[in-house]
Every structure is written in C-alpha cells, then in structure tokens.
Scaffold this motif. Structure first.
Motif, PDB file in Angstrom:
ATOM      1  N   ARG A  26       0.839  -1.208   0.000  1.00 38.92           N
ATOM      2  CA  ARG A  26       0.000   0.000   0.000  1.00 38.92           C
ATOM      3  C   ARG A  26       0.871   1.254   0.000  1.00 38.92           C
ATOM      4  NH1 ARG A  26      -2.861   3.934   2.257  1.00 38.92           N
ATOM      5  NH2 ARG A  26      -5.132   3.844   2.074  1.00 38.92           N
ATOM      6  N   ALA A  30       1.122   4.362  -2.644  1.00 35.79           N
ATOM      7  CA  ALA A  30       0.925   5.766  -2.254  1.00 35.79           C
ATOM      8  C   ALA A  30       2.102   6.602  -2.756  1.00 35.79           C
ATOM      9  CB  ALA A  30       0.775   5.892  -0.743  1.00 35.79           C
ATOM     10  N   ILE A  33       1.645   7.174  -6.375  1.00 36.45           N
ATOM     11  CA  ILE A  33       0.615   8.213  -6.573  1.00 36.45           C
ATOM     12  C   ILE A  33       1.234   9.591  -6.331  1.00 36.45           C
ATOM     13  CG2 ILE A  33      -1.521   9.181  -5.597  1.00 36.45           C
ATOM     14  CD1 ILE A  33      -2.543   6.331  -5.241  1.00 36.45           C
ATOM     15  N   LYS A  37       1.060  12.663  -8.859  1.00 37.12           N
ATOM     16  CA  LYS A  37       0.480  13.955  -8.478  1.00 37.12           C
ATOM     17  C   LYS A  37       1.510  15.077  -8.640  1.00 37.12           C
ATOM     18  CE  LYS A  37      -1.197  12.708  -4.368  1.00 37.12           C
ATOM     19  NZ  LYS A  37      -1.978  12.545  -3.120  1.00 37.12           N
ATOM     20  N   VAL A  42      -0.595  17.022  -1.705  1.00 41.36           N
ATOM     21  CA  VAL A  42      -0.493  15.627  -1.250  1.00 41.36           C
ATOM     22  C   VAL A  42      -1.786  15.185  -0.579  1.00 41.36           C
ATOM     23  CG1 VAL A  42       0.660  14.127   0.430  1.00 41.36           C
ATOM     24  CG2 VAL A  42       2.000  15.659  -1.009  1.00 41.36           C
ATOM     25  N   LEU A  43      -2.263  15.986   0.361  1.00 39.93           N
ATOM     26  CA  LEU A  43      -3.450  15.576   1.144  1.00 39.93           C
ATOM     27  C   LEU A  43      -4.711  15.724   0.312  1.00 39.93           C
ATOM     28  CD1 LEU A  43      -4.427  14.894   4.187  1.00 39.93           C
ATOM     29  CD2 LEU A  43      -5.143  17.281   4.175  1.00 39.93           C
ATOM     30  N   ARG A  44      -5.449  14.627   0.196  1.00 42.02           N
ATOM     31  CA  ARG A  44      -6.728  14.670  -0.513  1.00 42.02           C
ATOM     32  C   ARG A  44      -7.822  14.262   0.474  1.00 42.02           C
ATOM     33  NH1 ARG A  44      -5.473  15.242  -6.121  1.00 42.02           N
ATOM     34  NH2 ARG A  44      -3.493  16.305  -5.952  1.00 42.02           N
ATOM     35  N   ARG A  47     -10.673  11.944  -0.740  1.00 43.04           N
ATOM     36  CA  ARG A  47     -10.287  10.550  -0.962  1.00 43.04           C
ATOM     37  C   ARG A  47     -10.149   9.821   0.390  1.00 43.04           C
ATOM     38  NH1 ARG A  47      -9.993   5.657  -3.219  1.00 43.04           N
ATOM     39  NH2 ARG A  47      -7.932   4.731  -2.992  1.00 43.04           N
ATOM     40  N   GLU A  48      -9.528  10.476   1.353  1.00 45.84           N
ATOM     41  CA  GLU A  48      -9.358   9.854   2.669  1.00 45.84           C
ATOM     42  C   GLU A  48     -10.720   9.597   3.315  1.00 45.84           C
ATOM     43  OE1 GLU A  48      -6.363  11.590   5.154  1.00 45.84           O
ATOM     44  OE2 GLU A  48      -4.830  11.448   3.593  1.00 45.84           O
ATOM     45  N   ILE A  51     -12.299   6.566   1.737  1.00 41.25           N
ATOM     46  CA  ILE A  51     -11.679   5.314   2.211  1.00 41.25           C
ATOM     47  C   ILE A  51     -12.231   4.964   3.601  1.00 41.25           C
ATOM     48  CG2 ILE A  51      -9.490   4.285   2.983  1.00 41.25           C
ATOM     49  CD1 ILE A  51      -8.113   5.808   0.675  1.00 41.25           C
ATOM     50  N   MET A  76      -3.038   5.749   6.599  1.00 46.24           N
ATOM     51  CA  MET A  76      -2.951   6.803   5.573  1.00 46.24           C
ATOM     52  C   MET A  76      -1.927   7.858   5.966  1.00 46.24           C
ATOM     53  SD  MET A  76      -6.802   7.208   4.071  1.00 46.24           S
ATOM     54  CE  MET A  76      -7.693   7.481   5.579  1.00 46.24           C
ATOM     55  N   CYS A  79       1.423   6.427   5.038  1.00 46.01           N
ATOM     56  CA  CYS A  79       1.563   6.353   3.575  1.00 46.01           C
ATOM     57  C   CYS A  79       1.811   7.758   3.009  1.00 46.01           C
ATOM     58  CB  CYS A  79       0.315   5.751   2.929  1.00 46.01           C
ATOM     59  SG  CYS A  79       0.164   3.977   3.218  1.00 46.01           S
ATOM     60  N   ARG A  80       1.024   8.726   3.490  1.00 48.43           N
ATOM     61  CA  ARG A  80       1.146  10.115   3.056  1.00 48.43           C
ATOM     62  C   ARG A  80       2.552  10.644   3.334  1.00 48.43           C
ATOM     63  NH1 ARG A  80      -1.422  12.730   6.867  1.00 48.43           N
ATOM     64  NH2 ARG A  80      -3.502  11.915   6.788  1.00 48.43           N
ATOM     65  N   GLU A  83       5.035  10.381   0.783  1.00 52.62           N
ATOM     66  CA  GLU A  83       4.959  11.378  -0.291  1.00 52.62           C
ATOM     67  C   GLU A  83       5.617  12.664   0.209  1.00 52.62           C
ATOM     68  OE1 GLU A  83       1.146  11.845  -2.340  1.00 52.62           O
ATOM     69  OE2 GLU A  83       0.375  10.143  -1.213  1.00 52.62           O
TER      70      GLU A  83
HETATM   71  C1  LIG Z   1      -2.253   8.096  -1.883  1.00 51.61           C
HETATM   72  C2  LIG Z   1      -2.750   9.316  -1.992  1.00 51.61           C
HETATM   73  O1  LIG Z   1      -2.280  10.399  -1.204  1.00 51.61           O
HETATM   74  C3  LIG Z   1      -2.758  10.622   0.131  1.00 51.61           C
HETATM   75  C4  LIG Z   1      -2.800   9.349   0.874  1.00 51.61           C
HETATM   76  C5  LIG Z   1      -3.923   8.546   0.825  1.00 51.61           C
HETATM   77  C6  LIG Z   1      -3.887   7.115   1.273  1.00 51.61           C
HETATM   78  O2  LIG Z   1      -2.957   6.741   1.976  1.00 51.61           O
HETATM   79  O3  LIG Z   1      -4.783   6.363   0.864  1.00 51.61           O
HETATM   80  C7  LIG Z   1      -5.127   9.091   0.330  1.00 51.61           C
HETATM   81  C8  LIG Z   1      -5.226  10.378  -0.091  1.00 51.61           C
HETATM   82  C9  LIG Z   1      -4.108  11.347   0.039  1.00 51.61           C
HETATM   83  O4  LIG Z   1      -4.325  12.138   1.152  1.00 51.61           O
HETATM   84  C10 LIG Z   1      -3.841   9.661  -2.957  1.00 51.61           C
HETATM   85  O5  LIG Z   1      -3.984  10.850  -3.311  1.00 51.61           O
HETATM   86  O6  LIG Z   1      -4.564   8.739  -3.371  1.00 51.61           O
END
Ligand SMILES: C=C(O[C@@H]1C=C(C(=O)O)C=C[C@H]1O)C(=O)O
Length: 355
Positions: A26, A30, A33, A37, A42-44, A47-48, A51, A76, A79-80, A83
C-alpha cells in the motif's frame, strides 16, 4: 492450553506477515501516486474520507468502527508521509485538546507545530510555515469560539475539514485533597464546561482563566499545595500531575468541533458540508430573505451563528453550515441566489462531514 495458545499465536504471526507485506505494498502505491500527483497537493481529504467511509461500511467486526477508523487514519498518515511530511499548526502547547484533534485527523506521521494563539495558527498557515492548521470553532456546552469565526472572515484560507473531539476534563493537582484547594486554573472554555461540578465540589475556590489548559497546569504547580488545574488526561500525564477527579465536565457528551484550515479547495467526497459567512442588509425581513434560497433548493442548514460585524454597533454577520458541496448543483443554485439577496457572502469551504 499451551498447545492452543501456540496454535493461535502461530496464526497471528502468519497474519502479521501478511499485514506487513500488504502495508508495504500500500505504501509503495501511495508513493507512486505521489509521483503522479507531482507538485500538486499531497493531502486529498475527499479521498481519505471515502476510504474511511468504505472501511466502516464493510467492517464485519469484531473490531468496532471507531477502531477501524483510527487504524486507517494512521495507515494513511504513514503512507502520506512517504509522499511528504505535512506540518500542521495547532493551538499549543503540546498536550492540549487541539493536539489531540490534530492526531485524530492526521494521525501521528505529521509534524505538529504548537502555536501560542488561534491568531498565530492562522498566521503560520497563511505564511506557508505549516501546510494546515487546526483550530477550535465550537463546543457543545460553551458554544462558538468567536476568535476563530472572526479570523475565518478575514483570512484567505479555506476550511478543508472538521474534527469532532469528545472532551473529558479532569481536576488535577498535587494538593493533599479537594479540601486543600483554594484556586483552580484553566482555559475559560474548560472552566465553563465544568461550572456545575465546581459549584458543587469546590464552591469557595477562586477560578482563574489561563491561556491554555497546559499553561493552567504550570500555573497550578507554582503553588501546588493549594492549587489545581482543569485539563485533559493527556496533559495531566505529560506533566505527571495526579488526577483528583475524572470526567468533571457538566455534560458527558461534551464535544469540541475543530476546523482544519489550509490553502486548498477540497473536491467533493459525496458526503460534504459547506461553511459560509454572510451579512444581511439592514432592513426588515432581510435574514428571512437570506435563508429562503436554501429552503427553495432543499438545502439543509446544520448551523447558524451570529457574530458582531465590527463594522457598526448592533450589526451582525452570520456563519452558516449547510449540507452538501458547493459544486453540487442544488447547493450552487442556492448559493447563487444567496449572493443576490445578501449584502456580502464569503464561502469558507466545502469539506467531508465527520462524526
Ligand atoms: C495516496 C494518496 O495520497 C494521500 C494518501 C492517501 C492514502 O494513503 O490512501 C489518500 C489520499 C491522500 O491524502 C492519494 O492521493 O490517493
């Protein structure tokens, strides 16, 4: 017994190996991604939020939804961080409920930046010294945090999210017992949330407002034999001060709502809210005219707060939260009509709803 334990632990080890592999898969995605991007944000939040909603919807248990949410917020967060590591400003010092709100929303893989005041949180984000800020906006017992509303009106920053934090207060002190306590320090908000408890248990103690609950602890420790502070358990633990009474808030559902502020317009998540501020022309029926477009387009209002406008005495601005994202057609139509009816309208932001 011994054999059974060994068998279950063996199963857990195999699951942990799978989790380890999956978590890293995972994280690697990320990171990819992040490259796709590129320079963009970075922060969406949308999307979060999607999830988290999906994981709660599909959760078969036995883990409660709240645990699933906390775990995925952390996943998350980490993972973030691959990035980019986000910096989040909050009303400090560390140990405050604002810091708890940061952790609840962003997880632990962010850099928290404690600030001295709500103004300072706004300045820190406005000047780019932090990516986001977290500020209290209302409490279920004490109502609106006026300073945050005033700053939202002035700032170019957008509301990017909200955090609901159950707030439990403790009386903490190194005094021998309740009867020894002559003064209680806390933030005015916290003193307000515990008024009945204080009236009943410490009616004669002087109540002294401090800049934050953490500062209240430090002040109470200067005269520790006869002083106490009201603060959360996290702050009490940070300063190693004994808890004399727990859950002393007058309403056990006591909750503070925080806003995430940043230089970002959040895309729709499917379950959003929009915050705005507006003023009505000074004539009869003006406020009614402002609310009519919402009713006409079937847009629910979840909050209405008035605040002195500071442009003239007895003039007000109105802070509204409405259901839906500003890009949703019915919300967009209602907002267009509102702009025609109001003397002034500013959209503060659309962001995912949380509970
Ligand atoms: C992975 C991403 O970047 C960030 C991390 C995410 C994750 O860990 O699922 C979701 C959204 C973003 O805040 C994405 O944009 O999908």
């Amino acid at each position: 017994m011994g054999e059974e334990l060994k068998e279950y632990r063996g199963q857990i080890d195999r699951i942990d190996d799978d989790l380890l592999r999956l978590l890293n898969q995972r994280a690697a995605l990320a990171r990819k991604i992040g490259h796709v991007k590129g320079e963009s944000t970075v922060l969406r939040p949308e999307r979060e939020a999607q999830i988290l909603q999906r994981m709660v919807r599909n959760n078969p248990g036995p883990l409660p939804d709240q645990s699933i949410t906390q775990l995925f917020v952390e996943i998350m967060s980490h993972c973030r961080a691959l990035e980019t590591q986000l910096c989040v400003a909050y009303l400090g010092p560390s140990g405050t409920f604002s810091q708890e709100a940061v952790e609840k929303r962003f997880g632990h893989a962010v850099l928290g930046k404690p600030c001295n005041s709500i103004d300072d949180v706004f300045h820190t984000v406005e000047s780019g010294k932090a990516n986001y800020g977290v500020v209290p906006v209302e409490n279920s017992t004490e109502g609106a945090i006026g300073r945050t509303l005033d700053l939202l009106l002035q700032s170019h920053l957008k509301v990017c999210g909200e955090v609901m934090l159950p707030v439990h207060q403790c009386l903490i002190s190194r005094a021998a017992g309740l009867s020894a306590i002559k003064r209680v320090f806390s933030h005015a908000q916290s003193l307000g949330q515990c008024q009945s408890w204080l009236n009943t248990h410490l009616p004669a103690a002087e109540r002294i407002a401090a800049g934050s609950n953490t500062q209240a602890i430090l002040l109470s420790l200067e005269k520790h034999a006869d002083s106490a502070a009201i603060a959360g358990v996290m702050a009490a633990a940070n300063y190693d001060v004994p808890v004399l009474a727990e859950n002393i808030e007058d309403d056990p559902r006591n909750t503070t709502r925080f806003l995430v502020i940043g230089d970002q317009e959040v895309a729709p998540s499917g379950k959003d809210k929009t915050s705005l501020v507006m003023s009505a022309p000074n004539r009869s029926g003006a406020v009614y005219d402002l609310l009519a477009p919402l009713a006409r387009h079937d847009v629910s209002m979840t909050r209405l707060e008035s605040r002195p406008a500071r442009s003239g005495i007895w003039e007000y601005v109105f802070f509204l939260d409405i259901e839906g994202h500003q890009l949703e057609p019915k919300v967009a139509l209602a907002l267009d009509e509102l702009r025609q009816a109001a003397a002034f309208v500013k959209t503060l932001g659309s962001y995912p709803v949380t509970t």
